[in-house]
Design a protein around this motif. Structure first.
Motif: not given
Length: 688
Positions: A495, A491-492
């Motif tokens: 993003i 997810t990081n």
């Protein structure tokens, strides 16, 4: 969007097979990041085999260049992260600037050399000691992906670029033939003819994109690459010459001064064009007839004689151009090199002349520099462990779309494709891949998503989104030899990628985006500055070189015309006339040396007045300039009276008169006929 045909599906299957082959080999060799090889296949693969091979060559060179720079920068600046960010940002900006000056596929080499440094450098700051191994691995994986894409594109149902070029060329010649037929037929002008002429210029310029793949076709067609380069230039020169013919015919018809024998010649040429006759003997006969009809310009030639002489000179040029075009077209169809001498006066240097927009290249370089610095600042300031993806993708996004007038919407589209890729990658990573226990099952699982991306890559409207989804998705899945999935890290990373692209879009919108109308008007201003330099005895030394440069810009303006408001219609109608004026200015500048002192002085005054006019912001030429042109006509005509023997068909005096006629018709198409002698000849100070 058209319904995908079998060729589209074949391309999708070939690309998927190349990606799986690259992944299998990367896993077998135990390369650290095999997903780079998969992404490279989708970046490199093109529908045409020659385009894939040319892109592969430039991608290998760019990757090696970027890897070398990274190995130099990272170990030396890793302890000063701010300096490292600035150094990489400056390198990417410099590479982007250089690549934008080269509008051929070769530009990919420098662009890739730039953002490769960001792709390798930023993720390596955590392990600077391993940057050499990372750079080598990156080069290996990129090369592996390129080799697999090239192999599959060349072996399985390869698509040659030659039929595409032949088809587009036939369409271009058909449209050009229709325009010439209308001109020679002396019928009413088509209200939309100006747009059609400019579209011919844009289509001729677009052949540049096919010329490089032709050199890598490897079917034998590459032997005709030189013929394609020359033909492109002939196609561009066709426009001002036919435009001049149309202008002279219209002028003489309006004055009812078109002789019967010239009418017969025009009719014969119309039949020659319509029948597609390629016999050199017929072309030579028409050429001889045109030369024989040229009036003898005595000491006091009338305006109609001058215009008629100009018309017949342009008809001779057109006959030569048409014969050359047919010859070159045959060489392209047969895949053979040019061995014959061409008839049309031609400067070899004009083949490589292209407009280079240093101003927009600088703005693009500033945009990518600021985007990288801002994204890296966010990463450093927040101590974000997975934030390296932000400056990395800011560099990629700015570089990919820098050639557009307004790259911001394209960057946002690329960010959207990354979101689609991230969603697909997440589904694969946490729902599908845990079930895949072998390479065959992995390939079967990836097939639906990657095949769909491949099909949509064949459609111009969906190609950027599909390629972005394939490349970003395969990178985010981060396929390794063993399954590992960390939702927080995934997810990081996603993003950071999207944040980098959004940063690039925002900065680009602020410092780089321009409208198509603004770009068109700017190109026109650049063309007028070229005219001013030519009149000031600077710049191109040959009229055809200046015409090549100006026509290249006209070809860039044409696709942007739809974005212009109605009030810009007037100046767009003058684009080809300005090119004609440019040719005549350079030729007149050259021929003035052979004139008498009085004639040379009159021409010098005219060149100075033309330079002032084109440097100014006024579109319409001032009335005083018409007096200056007529004063120069008076002086050059008096040359003929004093030395009649010099006024032969090939004399510099006759050429100077033709140049003056061209400038007068180009700038003052509605002016009354020139009368000799002009009153201003006795008062030259009024013409200055």
């Amino acid at each position: 969007m058209t319904v995908p045909g079998w060729r589209d599906w074949a391309f999708a299957i070939k690309t998927f097979a190349a990606a799986m082959l690259a992944l299998f080999l990367a896993l077998w060799i135990d390369l650290p990041k095999p997903y780079w090889a998969v992404g490279t296949v989708y970046i490199t693969s093109q529908v045409l085999a020659g385009a894939t091979r040319s892109k592969a060559v430039y991608r290998v060179g760019g990757t090696l260049l970027g890897a070398i720079v990274t190995v130099i920068l990272v170990p030396n600046l890793v302890n000063a992260p701010e300096l490292l960010v600035l150094a990489i940002a400056l390198w990417v900006a410099l590479c982007l600037y250089v690549s934008l000056l080269d509008r051929t596929p070769r530009s990919y080499l420098m662009m890739l050399g730039g953002y490769t440094a960001a792709l390798i450098g930023f993720p390596s700051v955590g392990e600077p000691g391993a940057v050499f191994d990372t750079a080598v691995a990156r080069a290996q994986e990129i090369t592996l992906g390129i080799l697999c894409a090239s192999l599959m594109s060349s072996v399985v149902l390869p698509q040659s670029v030659a039929p595409t070029i032949a088809g587009r060329l036939e369409l271009w010649l058909r449209d050009a033939r229709g325009w010439v037929r209308d001109v020679l037929g002396r019928g009413p002008s088509d209200a939309d003819s100006q747009a059609k002429r400019l579209r011919l210029a844009a289509d001729a310029v677009a052949f540049d994109a096919l010329a490089t793949p032709l050199r890598y076709d490897m079917t034998g067609a590459e032997r005709s690459a030189e013929a394609m380069a020359i033909l492109r230039q002939h196609m561009l020169m066709f426009l001002p010459i036919v435009s001049a013919i149309a202008d002279r015919i219209e002028t003489l018809e309006r004055e009812e001064a078109l002789p019967r024998r010239v009418r017969d010649l025009l009719d014969a040429m119309a039949v020659w064009i319509e029948a597609g006759i390629t016999d050199p003997a017929e072309a030579a006969r028409l050429r001889r007839e045109a030369e024989a009809l040229a009036p003898d310009l005595g000491p006091l030639p009338g305006w109609h004689d001058l215009v008629l002489a100009s018309l017949l000179a342009r008809l001779v040029d057109f006959i030569d151009l048409r014969q050359d075009a047919r010859l070159l077209q045959r060489h392209i169809a047969d895949g053979t090199p040019v061995t014959e001498d061409l008839a049309f006066r031609y400067t070899a240097a004009a083949r490589t002349i292209r407009h280079r927009d240093h101003g927009m290249a600088v703005l693009s370089a500033i945009g990518v520099f600021l985007s990288i610095v801002i994204a890296a600042s966010i990463w450093i300031a927040t101590g974000w462990p997975d934030g390296a993806g932000a400056p990395m993708m800011a560099a990629v996004a700015c570089s990919f779309f820098a050639a557009q007038d307004d790259p911001a919407p394209f960057i946002l589209g690329f960010a959207n494709s990354a979101i689609v890729g991230a969603l697909g990658a997440g589904a694969y990573l946490f729902a599908v891949l845990p079930l895949a226990t072998s390479f065959e099952m992995l390939a079967l699982a990836l097939a639906p998503g990657l095949l769909l991306c491949g099909v949509f890559m064949t459609q111009p409207r969906t190609a950027p989104l599909a390629m972005g989804a394939a490349v970003n998705g395969s990178t985010m899945i981060a396929l390794q030899s063993s399954y590992s999935a960390d939702f927080a890290a995934f997810t990081n990373s996603a993003i950071a990628v999207i944040l980098g692209m959004w940063t690039a879009a925002l900065v680009t919108r602020l410092v780089r985006s321009v409208g198509a109308g603004w770009a068109a008007r700017r190109l026109r201003r650049v063309n007028r500055r070229s005219l001013a330099r030519a009149a000031e005895r600077r710049g191109a030394q040959n009229g055809l070189e200046l015409a090549a440069l100006m026509l290249d810009r006209v070809g860039l303006i044409a696709p942007r015309l739809a974005a212009l408001p109605p009030e810009d219609t007037e100046w767009t109608a003058d684009l080809l006339a300005e090119v004609r004026v440019g040719i005549n200015v350079v030729e007149l500048r050259r021929d003035r040396r052979q004139l008498s002192a009085e004639g040379r002085a009159a021409v010098e005054r005219l060149l100075a007045a033309l330079a002032r006019h084109f440097q100014g912001g006024t579109a319409a030429a001032p009335a005083a300039l018409l007096d200056t042109i007529d004063g120069a006509l008076d002086a050059v005509c008096r040359d003929a009276g004093q030395d009649k023997g010099r006024m032969t068909d090939r004399s510099a005096g006759r050429a100077a008169l033709m140049g003056l006629v061209g400038i007068r018709r180009g700038l003052f198409p509605d002016a009354a006929a020139y009368r000799h002698p002009h009153p201003s000849a006795a008062r030259p100070e009024l013409a200055a």
